[in-house]
Design an enzyme around this catalytic site. Structure first.
Site, PDB file in Angstrom:
ATOM      1  N   ARG A   5      12.049  -6.962   2.742  1.00  0.00           N
ATOM      2  CA  ARG A   5      11.922  -5.537   2.409  1.00  0.00           C
ATOM      3  C   ARG A   5      13.079  -4.739   3.003  1.00  0.00           C
ATOM      4  O   ARG A   5      13.490  -4.980   4.127  1.00  0.00           O
ATOM      5  CB  ARG A   5      10.593  -5.007   2.958  1.00  0.00           C
ATOM      6  CG  ARG A   5      10.415  -3.517   2.764  1.00  0.00           C
ATOM      7  CD  ARG A   5       8.985  -3.124   2.859  1.00  0.00           C
ATOM      8  NE  ARG A   5       8.512  -2.997   4.233  1.00  0.00           N
ATOM      9  CZ  ARG A   5       7.303  -2.536   4.539  1.00  0.00           C
ATOM     10  NH1 ARG A   5       6.455  -2.188   3.582  1.00  0.00           N
ATOM     11  NH2 ARG A   5       6.921  -2.438   5.791  1.00  0.00           N
ATOM     12  N   ARG A  29      -6.614   2.802  11.040  1.00  0.00           N
ATOM     13  CA  ARG A  29      -6.190   1.427  11.348  1.00  0.00           C
ATOM     14  C   ARG A  29      -7.136   0.758  12.321  1.00  0.00           C
ATOM     15  O   ARG A  29      -6.972  -0.423  12.612  1.00  0.00           O
ATOM     16  CB  ARG A  29      -4.801   1.461  11.952  1.00  0.00           C
ATOM     17  CG  ARG A  29      -3.720   1.028  10.975  1.00  0.00           C
ATOM     18  CD  ARG A  29      -2.413   1.148  11.681  1.00  0.00           C
ATOM     19  NE  ARG A  29      -1.377   0.329  11.132  1.00  0.00           N
ATOM     20  CZ  ARG A  29      -0.468   0.751  10.258  1.00  0.00           C
ATOM     21  NH1 ARG A  29      -0.533   1.955   9.790  1.00  0.00           N
ATOM     22  NH2 ARG A  29       0.482  -0.063   9.852  1.00  0.00           N
ATOM     23  N   LYS A  65       0.817  -1.218   0.000  1.00  0.00           N
ATOM     24  CA  LYS A  65       0.000   0.000   0.000  1.00  0.00           C
ATOM     25  C   LYS A  65       0.850   1.267   0.000  1.00  0.00           C
ATOM     26  O   LYS A  65       0.476   2.241  -0.652  1.00  0.00           O
ATOM     27  CB  LYS A  65      -1.054  -0.005   1.110  1.00  0.00           C
ATOM     28  CG  LYS A  65      -0.520   0.071   2.492  1.00  0.00           C
ATOM     29  CD  LYS A  65      -1.661  -0.002   3.484  1.00  0.00           C
ATOM     30  CE  LYS A  65      -1.163  -0.467   4.833  1.00  0.00           C
ATOM     31  NZ  LYS A  65       0.025   0.211   5.380  1.00  0.00           N
ATOM     32  N   ARG A 118      13.732  -2.192   8.294  1.00  0.00           N
ATOM     33  CA  ARG A 118      13.004  -1.434   9.313  1.00  0.00           C
ATOM     34  C   ARG A 118      12.907  -2.271  10.581  1.00  0.00           C
ATOM     35  O   ARG A 118      12.714  -3.480  10.511  1.00  0.00           O
ATOM     36  CB  ARG A 118      11.586  -1.141   8.806  1.00  0.00           C
ATOM     37  CG  ARG A 118      11.407   0.258   8.276  1.00  0.00           C
ATOM     38  CD  ARG A 118      10.096   0.428   7.558  1.00  0.00           C
ATOM     39  NE  ARG A 118       8.913   0.062   8.333  1.00  0.00           N
ATOM     40  CZ  ARG A 118       7.668   0.197   7.883  1.00  0.00           C
ATOM     41  NH1 ARG A 118       7.451   0.696   6.676  1.00  0.00           N
ATOM     42  NH2 ARG A 118       6.643  -0.147   8.611  1.00  0.00           N
ATOM     43  N   ARG A 145       2.373  -7.616  13.912  1.00  0.00           N
ATOM     44  CA  ARG A 145       1.717  -6.602  13.080  1.00  0.00           C
ATOM     45  C   ARG A 145       0.558  -7.207  12.296  1.00  0.00           C
ATOM     46  O   ARG A 145      -0.481  -6.573  12.117  1.00  0.00           O
ATOM     47  CB  ARG A 145       2.729  -5.972  12.116  1.00  0.00           C
ATOM     48  CG  ARG A 145       3.725  -5.087  12.837  1.00  0.00           C
ATOM     49  CD  ARG A 145       4.843  -4.662  11.929  1.00  0.00           C
ATOM     50  NE  ARG A 145       4.427  -3.753  10.894  1.00  0.00           N
ATOM     51  CZ  ARG A 145       5.064  -3.588   9.736  1.00  0.00           C
ATOM     52  NH1 ARG A 145       6.138  -4.303   9.472  1.00  0.00           N
ATOM     53  NH2 ARG A 145       4.627  -2.738   8.855  1.00  0.00           N
TER      54      ARG A 145
HETATM   55  P1  AMP Z   1       3.294   1.562   8.517  1.00  0.00           P
HETATM   56  O1  AMP Z   1       4.457   2.300   7.926  1.00  0.00           O
HETATM   57  O2  AMP Z   1       1.971   2.102   8.013  1.00  0.00           O
HETATM   58  O3  AMP Z   1       3.402   0.065   8.377  1.00  0.00           O
HETATM   59  O4  AMP Z   1       3.305   1.888  10.100  1.00  0.00           O
HETATM   60  C1  AMP Z   1       4.390   1.487  10.921  1.00  0.00           C
HETATM   61  C2  AMP Z   1       3.981   1.530  12.378  1.00  0.00           C
HETATM   62  O5  AMP Z   1       3.600   2.866  12.744  1.00  0.00           O
HETATM   63  C3  AMP Z   1       2.771   0.677  12.767  1.00  0.00           C
HETATM   64  O6  AMP Z   1       3.110  -0.671  12.997  1.00  0.00           O
HETATM   65  C4  AMP Z   1       2.304   1.385  14.035  1.00  0.00           C
HETATM   66  O7  AMP Z   1       3.147   1.092  15.142  1.00  0.00           O
HETATM   67  C5  AMP Z   1       2.528   2.857  13.680  1.00  0.00           C
HETATM   68  N1  AMP Z   1       1.327   3.436  13.011  1.00  0.00           N
HETATM   69  C6  AMP Z   1       1.235   3.904  11.724  1.00  0.00           C
HETATM   70  N2  AMP Z   1      -0.001   4.361  11.463  1.00  0.00           N
HETATM   71  C7  AMP Z   1      -0.710   4.191  12.610  1.00  0.00           C
HETATM   72  C8  AMP Z   1      -2.051   4.439  12.986  1.00  0.00           C
HETATM   73  N3  AMP Z   1      -2.933   4.946  12.111  1.00  0.00           N
HETATM   74  N4  AMP Z   1      -2.428   4.128  14.252  1.00  0.00           N
HETATM   75  C9  AMP Z   1      -1.574   3.611  15.154  1.00  0.00           C
HETATM   76  N5  AMP Z   1      -0.300   3.319  14.864  1.00  0.00           N
HETATM   77  C10 AMP Z   1       0.148   3.606  13.606  1.00  0.00           C
END
Ligand code: AMP
Length: 217
Positions: A130, A91, A13, A163, A174
């Site tokens: 990744r 989320r 995404k 990461r 996750r």
């Molecule tokens: P992502 O890059 O979207 O995979 O986000 C990485 C991490 O950031 C997630 O595993 C959460 O710990 C935090 N995170 C990102 N977006 C949100 C959200 N909308 N609500 C809560 N935590 C978030």
């Protein structure tokens, strides 16, 4: 045009949001990137969320919502772009409600929701392979899309890293959080918005053109 893109971690995404944003000249708003920037800059928020993110858990709603609210309201950015694509938010069902409130105030509406479907097995493979550029956030896959020079970003020459939350022990967490908290948003959105389902197992370019076709651009 305002879009929301949903999908499991590793579904592509972020990559697709960046490509659609570039193509449509709209803003790519990734809450994960906003949070990672706060961690990298060592801000108060960054210090609060670093451990939560490394554990693969969700950051408290108020923190993410404040960052998002500020970003959506940024006047200069609103002038520069004609819309946005939200990646990583909402989320949870509560975040989806909070988003409606924020949009009520900014006067924006969601034009379409894109859902990238992908088998969890593929997700695990993708995330563990990744690598992400620390500078420009470009994303690579060690097998399918490696950088030309190992450890170095093709786009900006930055350092490419795994990461913290793409480490195997965090990936499972996750995915669990995604299934429990994020997937239920789909049926909620299906009631009020147009949801376009896309097959995330196809090559990157095909997924982008499928999305473009579905949203009519
Ligand atoms: P992502 O890059 O979207 O995979 O986000 C990485 C991490 O950031 C997630 O595993 C959460 O710990 C935090 N995170 C990102 N977006 C949100 C959200 N909308 N609500 C809560 N935590 C978030």
């Amino acid at each position: 045009m305002n879009l929301v893109i949903l999908g499991a971690p590793g579904s592509g995404k972020g990559t697709q949001a960046a490509r659609i944003a570039e193509r449509e000249k709209i803003r790519h708003i990734s809450t994960g990137d906003l949070l990672r920037d706060a961690v990298a800059r060592g801000t108060g928020i960054g210090k609060r969320v670093a451990g939560i993110m490394t554990a693969g858990q969700l950051v408290p709603d108020d923190i993410v919502l404040n960052l998002l609210r500020e970003t959506l309201a940024n006047a200069a950015e609103r002038k520069r772009f004609n819309g946005w694509i939200l990646d990583g938010y909402p989320r949870t069902a509560r975040q989806a409600e909070a988003l409606e409130d924020v949009l009520g105030k900014t006067g924006d509406t969601i034009d379409a929701v894109i859902y990238i479907e992908l088998d969890p097995e593929v997700v695990v493979n993708r995330l563990s392979n990744r690598r992400t550029c620390v500078s420009c956030k470009a994303v690579y896959h060690l097998v399918n899309n490696p950088p030309a020079v190992e450890g170095t970003c093709d786009a900006c020459g930055g350092k490419i890293v795994l990461r913290d939350d793409d480490k195997p022990e965090t990936i499972r967490k996750r995915l669990e959080v995604y299934k429990k908290e994020t997937l239920p948003i789909l049926s909620l959105y299906e009631k009020h918005h147009t949801v376009h389902r896309v097959d995330g197992s196809k090559p990157i370019e095909e997924v982008t053109s499928d999305i473009a076709g579905l949203i009519g651009v």
